[in-house]
Every structure is written in C-alpha cells, then in structure tokens.
Design a protein around this motif. Structure first.
Motif, mmCIF file in Angstrom:
data_model
loop_
_atom_site.group_PDB
_atom_site.id
_atom_site.type_symbol
_atom_site.label_atom_id
_atom_site.label_comp_id
_atom_site.label_asym_id
_atom_site.label_seq_id
_atom_site.Cartn_x
_atom_site.Cartn_y
_atom_site.Cartn_z
ATOM 1 N N ALA A 15 -47.342 27.595 -35.667
ATOM 2 C CA ALA A 15 -47.923 27.340 -34.352
ATOM 3 C C ALA A 15 -46.948 26.554 -33.484
ATOM 4 O O ALA A 15 -46.784 26.848 -32.288
ATOM 5 C CB ALA A 15 -49.243 26.596 -34.498
ATOM 6 N N SER A 71 -49.234 37.468 -32.431
ATOM 7 C CA SER A 71 -50.384 38.373 -32.588
ATOM 8 C C SER A 71 -50.232 39.292 -33.799
ATOM 9 O O SER A 71 -51.197 39.939 -34.215
ATOM 10 C CB SER A 71 -50.587 39.204 -31.324
ATOM 11 O OG SER A 71 -49.486 40.063 -31.123
ATOM 12 N N THR A 74 -51.045 37.101 -39.370
ATOM 13 C CA THR A 74 -52.401 36.667 -39.695
ATOM 14 C C THR A 74 -52.346 35.450 -40.617
ATOM 15 O O THR A 74 -51.314 35.179 -41.260
ATOM 16 C CB THR A 74 -53.202 37.769 -40.403
ATOM 17 O OG1 THR A 74 -52.619 38.014 -41.689
ATOM 18 C CG2 THR A 74 -53.234 39.054 -39.581
ATOM 19 N N LYS A 125 -61.473 37.255 -44.288
ATOM 20 C CA LYS A 125 -61.589 36.409 -43.099
ATOM 21 C C LYS A 125 -60.204 35.969 -42.624
ATOM 22 O O LYS A 125 -59.930 35.956 -41.415
ATOM 23 C CB LYS A 125 -62.480 35.192 -43.394
ATOM 24 C CG LYS A 125 -62.799 34.371 -42.193
ATOM 25 C CD LYS A 125 -63.615 35.173 -41.196
ATOM 26 C CE LYS A 125 -63.993 34.340 -40.001
ATOM 27 N NZ LYS A 125 -64.698 35.132 -38.974
ATOM 28 N N GLU A 128 -58.495 38.422 -40.450
ATOM 29 C CA GLU A 128 -59.052 38.564 -39.099
ATOM 30 C C GLU A 128 -58.477 37.562 -38.096
ATOM 31 O O GLU A 128 -58.557 37.780 -36.896
ATOM 32 C CB GLU A 128 -60.571 38.388 -39.130
ATOM 33 C CG GLU A 128 -61.299 39.451 -39.904
ATOM 34 C CD GLU A 128 -62.778 39.150 -40.060
ATOM 35 O OE1 GLU A 128 -63.287 38.180 -39.443
ATOM 36 O OE2 GLU A 128 -63.448 39.887 -40.808
ATOM 37 N N ILE A 129 -57.933 36.464 -38.592
ATOM 38 C CA ILE A 129 -57.464 35.391 -37.711
ATOM 39 C C ILE A 129 -55.954 35.488 -37.555
ATOM 40 O O ILE A 129 -55.214 35.490 -38.542
ATOM 41 C CB ILE A 129 -57.864 34.007 -38.259
ATOM 42 C CG1 ILE A 129 -59.377 33.937 -38.455
ATOM 43 C CG2 ILE A 129 -57.374 32.900 -37.327
ATOM 44 C CD1 ILE A 129 -59.844 32.730 -39.231
ATOM 45 N N ARG A 130 -55.511 35.553 -36.322
ATOM 46 C CA ARG A 130 -54.086 35.694 -36.010
ATOM 47 C C ARG A 130 -53.514 34.360 -35.551
ATOM 48 O O ARG A 130 -54.229 33.511 -35.022
ATOM 49 C CB ARG A 130 -53.903 36.758 -34.934
ATOM 50 C CG ARG A 130 -54.520 38.073 -35.350
ATOM 51 C CD ARG A 130 -54.023 39.261 -34.593
ATOM 52 N NE ARG A 130 -54.508 40.472 -35.230
ATOM 53 C CZ ARG A 130 -53.981 41.037 -36.300
ATOM 54 N NH1 ARG A 130 -52.938 40.514 -36.868
ATOM 55 N NH2 ARG A 130 -54.481 42.141 -36.811
ATOM 56 N N SER A 132 -51.784 33.939 -33.039
ATOM 57 C CA SER A 132 -52.015 33.866 -31.591
ATOM 58 C C SER A 132 -53.373 33.235 -31.283
ATOM 59 O O SER A 132 -53.516 32.527 -30.274
ATOM 60 C CB SER A 132 -51.903 35.251 -30.954
ATOM 61 O OG SER A 132 -52.790 36.163 -31.560
ATOM 62 N N ASP A 133 -54.383 33.440 -32.142
ATOM 63 C CA ASP A 133 -55.686 32.792 -31.950
ATOM 64 C C ASP A 133 -55.561 31.280 -32.081
ATOM 65 O O ASP A 133 -56.150 30.523 -31.295
ATOM 66 C CB ASP A 133 -56.708 33.293 -32.978
ATOM 67 C CG ASP A 133 -56.939 34.795 -32.929
ATOM 68 O OD1 ASP A 133 -56.867 35.374 -31.823
ATOM 69 O OD2 ASP A 133 -57.196 35.378 -33.996
ATOM 70 N N ILE A 134 -54.794 30.860 -33.065
ATOM 71 C CA ILE A 134 -54.591 29.423 -33.304
ATOM 72 C C ILE A 134 -53.853 28.812 -32.108
ATOM 73 O O ILE A 134 -54.238 27.754 -31.594
ATOM 74 C CB ILE A 134 -53.792 29.183 -34.605
ATOM 75 C CG1 ILE A 134 -54.489 29.818 -35.811
ATOM 76 C CG2 ILE A 134 -53.521 27.700 -34.829
ATOM 77 C CD1 ILE A 134 -55.876 29.324 -36.106
ATOM 78 N N THR A 136 -53.660 29.909 -29.026
ATOM 79 C CA THR A 136 -54.552 29.900 -27.859
ATOM 80 C C THR A 136 -55.496 28.707 -27.911
ATOM 81 O O THR A 136 -55.691 28.006 -26.909
ATOM 82 C CB THR A 136 -55.352 31.225 -27.780
ATOM 83 O OG1 THR A 136 -54.435 32.299 -27.593
ATOM 84 C CG2 THR A 136 -56.363 31.200 -26.655
ATOM 85 N N ASP A 137 -56.077 28.462 -29.075
ATOM 86 C CA ASP A 137 -56.981 27.316 -29.225
ATOM 87 C C ASP A 137 -56.242 25.990 -29.049
ATOM 88 O O ASP A 137 -56.781 25.046 -28.458
ATOM 89 C CB ASP A 137 -57.668 27.349 -30.589
ATOM 90 C CG ASP A 137 -58.680 28.486 -30.713
ATOM 91 O OD1 ASP A 137 -59.020 29.117 -29.689
ATOM 92 O OD2 ASP A 137 -59.118 28.750 -31.854
#
Length: 147
Positions: A15, A71, A74, A125, A128-130, A132-134, A136-137
C-alpha cells in the motif's frame, strides 16, 4: 493461533508503494519507518514479494516499485507470497492424537474437513479484495483526517 504478521506488514508495504512510488523513492528504510519494524524484516518480505512477482526491487537506495497495478494484486496474492504454509494448509494439526482415546481417535474425522472449509472461505474472501481497495480506503481515511 494467528496468521503471521508477515501478511499485514506486506500489505502495508504494498500500500505504501502504491501511495508513494510516484512521489518519492520507497526504500526499505522508509518502509521500516512507516511500519516501525527493523529494515531487515522489510528486506526479507521484499524478497518474498519479489519472488511472487508483486514488486520489483532495485539494489542500493533506488527503492522498490509495484510490479503490477494495485487493481491486479489481491490480498490472496499477498497471503500466498507470505504465509509459508505447510503443504498449503493454514491449520497445522497435531500429528499423533492418542488412538486409544475416543477423542484422539476421532478428532481428525470430525475436524479436518471443517478446517479445510474455513481455509477455503478465507482464501475466497482474500481473492475478492484488491490492493487498490486498500489504497482507496487509506486515501479516504487520510482525507478525512485532514483539518
């Protein structure tokens, strides 16, 4: 029992690379300072992540970079790179329960399949989490924390 902190440290590292690699050289010393661990821990994890083709590592003070777009990474990729699972199994079962004891004789039949199902659900699970999701958060949390 916990999954090793290697996983969460590696996610933190990736990250940070995603957040900062365009603005600065992201070195193992920089990452170690962000995570507050010894740089040797970071270097060892960088080698694991490099082996999984998640990062590229330049020698010296040139820093590290993501080898793929956030992205395309994962949490499952990170887990597989850092988990060091025995025979691919998350749960290590005690080897020799007492066959003379009714509990020892039947524990594997009662528990093994359930533990396999738990591992499968967790891994699904994580797929499903990338990264890029982390990221973004994290950006949203940083923006929210600004005065």
């Amino acid at each position: 029992m916990q999954i090793s902190s290697r996983f969460t440290i590696a996610v933190h590292m990736l990250a940070a690379l995603a957040l900062f690699e365009d603005d600065r050289r992201v070195t193992s010393d920089f990452l170690a300072g962000s995570i507050q661990v010894n740089p040797v821990v970071v270097r060892r994890l960088l080698l694991m992540l490099k082996g999984a083709e998640l990062v590229s590592v330049a020698r010296g003070r040139n820093g590290s970079r993501l080898a793929r777009n956030p992205s395309e990474i994962t949490l499952y990729d990170v887990y597989r790179a850092t988990a060091l699972l025995e025979d691919g199994k998350l749960f290590h079962f005690h080897e020799r329960p007492n066959p003379a004891c009714p509990a020892g004789r039947t524990i594997h039949a009662a528990l093994d399949g359930k533990l396999f199902d738990v591992q499968q659900a967790m891994e699904e699970k994580l797929r499903e989490i990338r990264l890029s999701d982390i990221v973004t958060d994290m950006k949203a949390a940083m923006k929210k924390a600004q005065p």
